[in-house]
Scaffold this active site. Structure first.
Site, short mmCIF file in Angstrom:
data_model
loop_
_atom_site.label_atom_id
_atom_site.label_comp_id
_atom_site.label_asym_id
_atom_site.label_seq_id
_atom_site.Cartn_x
_atom_site.Cartn_y
_atom_site.Cartn_z
N ASP A 72 0.82 -1.20 0.00
CA ASP A 72 0.00 0.00 0.00
C ASP A 72 0.86 1.26 0.00
O ASP A 72 1.93 1.30 0.62
CB ASP A 72 -0.90 0.00 1.25
CG ASP A 72 -2.02 1.01 1.16
OD1 ASP A 72 -2.33 1.47 0.04
OD2 ASP A 72 -2.58 1.35 2.22
N HIS A 124 3.32 3.17 -8.91
CA HIS A 124 3.18 1.74 -9.16
C HIS A 124 4.45 1.16 -9.80
O HIS A 124 4.85 0.04 -9.48
CB HIS A 124 1.98 1.48 -10.07
CG HIS A 124 0.67 1.89 -9.47
ND1 HIS A 124 0.24 1.45 -8.23
CD2 HIS A 124 -0.31 2.72 -9.93
CE1 HIS A 124 -0.95 1.97 -7.96
NE2 HIS A 124 -1.30 2.75 -8.98
N LEU A 147 10.98 -20.58 -4.24
CA LEU A 147 10.06 -19.61 -3.68
C LEU A 147 8.73 -19.74 -4.41
O LEU A 147 8.70 -19.85 -5.63
CB LEU A 147 10.59 -18.18 -3.84
CG LEU A 147 9.61 -17.06 -3.45
CD1 LEU A 147 9.31 -17.09 -1.95
CD2 LEU A 147 10.14 -15.69 -3.86
N ARG A 167 1.63 -4.82 6.28
CA ARG A 167 0.94 -3.78 5.52
C ARG A 167 1.74 -2.50 5.61
O ARG A 167 2.10 -2.04 6.69
CB ARG A 167 -0.47 -3.54 6.04
CG ARG A 167 -1.11 -2.39 5.23
CD ARG A 167 -2.60 -2.32 5.36
NE ARG A 167 -3.12 -1.34 4.38
CZ ARG A 167 -4.36 -1.28 3.94
NH1 ARG A 167 -5.24 -2.17 4.36
NH2 ARG A 167 -4.74 -0.37 3.08
N ARG A 222 -5.49 -2.01 8.60
CA ARG A 222 -6.66 -2.87 8.36
C ARG A 222 -6.28 -3.90 7.30
O ARG A 222 -5.29 -3.76 6.60
CB ARG A 222 -7.85 -2.02 7.89
CG ARG A 222 -7.60 -1.19 6.65
CD ARG A 222 -8.83 -0.38 6.25
NE ARG A 222 -8.54 0.48 5.11
CZ ARG A 222 -8.06 1.72 5.20
NH1 ARG A 222 -7.83 2.25 6.40
NH2 ARG A 222 -7.82 2.44 4.11
N SER A 281 -8.32 -4.88 4.73
CA SER A 281 -8.85 -4.50 3.41
C SER A 281 -9.25 -5.70 2.55
O SER A 281 -8.88 -5.80 1.38
CB SER A 281 -7.82 -3.62 2.67
OG SER A 281 -7.64 -2.40 3.35
N GLU A 303 0.41 -13.30 12.37
CA GLU A 303 0.97 -12.12 13.04
C GLU A 303 0.94 -10.96 12.05
O GLU A 303 1.33 -11.11 10.89
CB GLU A 303 2.41 -12.39 13.48
CG GLU A 303 2.56 -13.54 14.47
CD GLU A 303 1.84 -13.29 15.78
OE1 GLU A 303 1.85 -12.13 16.25
OE2 GLU A 303 1.26 -14.24 16.33
#
Length: 235
Positions: free
Chosen positions: A15, A32, A126, A183, A189, A191, A202
């Site tokens: 974000d 972006h 991965l 985040r 939050r 979202s 966690e």
């Protein structure tokens, strides 16, 4: 940096791209683009720590409501990212996966995603999962709907329904639940991201905007995670 305990699966809500661009009087798409650099940096970092799963919230089901020019630019970026990074994914044995309502993604991008998933499907150094056109509520509703259909068609016994069976109907079927969710940008939050899977995850919030998030920021999150005592509801 050495850690005694690292998560097996990290999920990230990336974000702050738009705010990063606005602070610099740039077009939102530049945020972006810079955010992609952060993703590349974090992919390298988690591999260095031998973390096997990385899931990133790249485009939510709600993001379709953004201005059309921004949505179009994001879809173009997705197409360019998949095609340009595929050789890197193959070279480093990274498996690419995607979750969400992919039917809404433009056809040329869907084909690139599927091609990349097919060409990297045998790898496992991965497991990189892109959450695209993803919404957790829609995911849960889809799972419930499919369970009802399978019960109606006598494919399952409703008495056998438990958490493991329900999880097998989610987009994330076969993936471990995230141990750590990060985040960025200061928002605190979920979202509509991995609501079912994150029951005992966690959560780490940072004010750092995603385009500024690099290995040192990941290290701070991992250092914080190392201090957590995970009880899973037990004493």
């Amino acid at each position: 940096m050495n850690f005694k305990n690292v998560p097996g699966h990290i999920a990230v809500i990336m974000d702050g791209n738009g705010r990063w661009a606005k602070k610099r009087n740039l077009h939102r798409i530049q945020g972006h683009i810079e955010g992609i650099k952060s993703l590349k940096s974090i992919i390298k970092a988690v591999m260095a720590y031998n973390i096997k799963y990385l899931t990133v919230y790249a485009f939510s089901s709600e993001n379709w409501q953004r201005p059309q020019d921004e949505v179009d630019s994001l879809m173009d970026l997705l197409y360019e990212y998949i095609n340009s990074e595929l050789p890197y994914l193959v070279k480093n044995k990274i498996r690419l996966n995607f979750i969400g309502n992919i039917s809404k993604i433009p056809e040329h991008s869907r084909k690139s995603l599927q091609n990349a998933a097919d060409k990297t499907g045998k790898f496992g150094r991965l497991n990189l999962t892109l959450a695209l056109s993803y919404g957790a509520r829609e995911e849960i509703l889809n799972a419930a709907s499919q369970i009802a259909k399978d019960f109606k068609n006598n494919k399952i016994n409703i008495e056998d329904l438990d958490e493991d069976m329900f999880s097998s109907y989610l987009y994330t079927s076969g993936m471990p639940e995230p141990d750590l969710l990060i985040r960025t940008s200061g928002e605190e939050r979920l979202s509509n991201f991995m609501l079912y899977q994150a029951a005992y995850t966690e959560v780490y919030f940072t004010k750092t905007l995603w385009p500024d998030f690099r290995k040192k920021n990941l290290d701070a999150a991992l250092k914080n995670y190392e201090k957590r005592i995970r009880r899973f509801g037990k004493t």
